[in-house]
Scaffold this active site. Structure first.
Site, short mmCIF file in Angstrom:
data_model
loop_
_atom_site.label_atom_id
_atom_site.label_comp_id
_atom_site.label_asym_id
_atom_site.label_seq_id
_atom_site.Cartn_x
_atom_site.Cartn_y
_atom_site.Cartn_z
CB ALA A 255 82.97 70.52 92.78
CG ASP A 256 77.06 72.77 89.55
OD1 ASP A 256 76.97 73.85 90.15
OD2 ASP A 256 76.10 72.20 89.02
CB VAL A 257 75.15 70.45 93.99
CG1 VAL A 257 73.99 69.59 94.43
CG2 VAL A 257 76.17 70.54 95.09
CG LEU A 259 78.03 68.17 86.37
CD1 LEU A 259 77.61 68.24 84.92
CD2 LEU A 259 79.52 68.49 86.49
CD1 TRP A 297 73.90 72.38 85.82
CD2 TRP A 297 74.57 74.35 85.00
NE1 TRP A 297 75.04 72.76 86.49
CE2 TRP A 297 75.47 73.96 86.00
CE3 TRP A 297 74.78 75.57 84.34
CZ2 TRP A 297 76.57 74.73 86.38
CZ3 TRP A 297 75.87 76.33 84.71
CH2 TRP A 297 76.76 75.92 85.72
#
Length: 302
Positions: A255-257, A259, A297
């Site tokens: 769910a990482d923004v 990413l 990232w």
DNA sequence: ATCCAGGAACTGT
DNA sequence: ACAGTTCATGGA
């Protein structure tokens, strides 16, 4: 672990797939980073070995990493502890051959795996620091997150000064277990984040939460469940900590923004991909999700 | 001004 | 189980 004791310095022999300068690029991504400094190709960091603060000066040749001690004359046991620390910090237990083999065939990873070859996940060996940094970073922009971390470290951490430069060490959980929510509100933590961080510090001080236990649990699902049972730790934070502290190669903060933004950029999409689309894109990343995420990232800072 | 940020807990259905 | 709301403030 492969290293040599040279008396006043040590030399670490990393595995084949390693590039110190790529790691330095990642470490140098924020001007506001307070827990290490990069000067003239050398990396400086204050660590604690056997309860003693030690300043490290880390450099590299093509074949090895060398560590010098600008302030101290290290004892034998300190040298061993430093080698262990650096080995873990640079995630040198991982053999990345299989990752690159998979990545070369992968639509998303092929170009960045080649471009950043030798980059390692830069770890956060201290569990309290890893959890606290993840919580600080929840739902705020990274620039502000670094500002909060800097205030936190300068208020509650320890430091040493060398040649006019001050080097900081992250606050201990014992110290944070004894402060109040209002102490962190003054630094502009939200009430929630203050409660989470202090709660974790108290759990660690009482011995309920230890890195050793989490390492011993091994299995991804079990560790993930243990972590998300902690107040303030959701799925994203659990995966972040498993990736950066516990060395789980399959940890995947899906769910990482960051990413999502990196995938959008890499694939030239007009919008960020959905979780389902990411599952599809990542279907071949089995047991390398953490490295895939870290390389993505990295692709966000040029 | 407006929207979003390296989310998570809480509340109501 | 699941969706909507609140937290909290800075950056762009």
């Amino acid at each position: 672990m492969n290293w040599m004791d040279h008396g006043l310095s040590i030399e670490i022999i990393p595995p084949k797939e390693f590039n110190f300068n790529e790691c330095l690029v990642f470490l140098g991504r924020s001007e506001n980073e307070i827990l290490h400094q990069i000067r003239a190709g050398y990396l400086y960091k204050l660590v604690k070995i056997n309860g003693e603060l030690i300043l490290l000066k880390i450099g590299s040749t093509s074949q090895s990493i060398h560590v010098e001690f600008p302030i101290h004359t290290p004892s034998k046991s300190v040298l061993g502890g430093v080698a262990e620390y650096v080995w873990e910090w640079f995630d040198l237990d991982q053999e990345l051959g299989a990752f690159y083999q998979m990545a070369r065939q992968d639509r998303v990873l092929a170009s960045i795996a080649d471009k950043y070859y030798g980059l390692r996940i830069m770890c956060i060996p201290d569990l309290f620091e890893a959890l606290t940094w993840a919580i600080i970073g929840q739902q705020i922009n990274l620039t502000f997150a670094y500002t909060l971390k800097k205030r936190f470290v300068e208020q509650f951490g320890e430091c040493q000064t060398f040649k006019g430069q001050t080097f900081w060490f992250f606050p201990t959980y014992e110290k944070i277990a004894s402060i109040e929510v209002s102490d962190l509100r003054e630094l502009q933590f939200s009430v929630r984040k203050a409660e989470y961080v202090i709660g974790i510090a108290q759990a660690m001080t009482s011995g309920q939460l230890t890195k050793e236990d989490l390492l011993q649990q091994q299995e991804y699902q079990l560790v993930h469940r243990t972590l998300t049972a902690i107040r303030g730790v959701g799925a994203w934070t659990a995966d972040y900590v498993m990736m950066k502290c516990l060395h789980h190669p399959a940890a995947f903060p899906i769910a990482d923004v960051g990413l999502h933004n990196a995938l959008k950029l890499q694939l030239g999409l007009e919008r960020k991909p959905t979780i389902e689309e990411i599952r599809e894109l990542a279907s071949d990343w089995n047991s390398w999700q953490a490295y895939a995420t870290f390389y993505l990232w990295r692709s966000l800072y040029e």
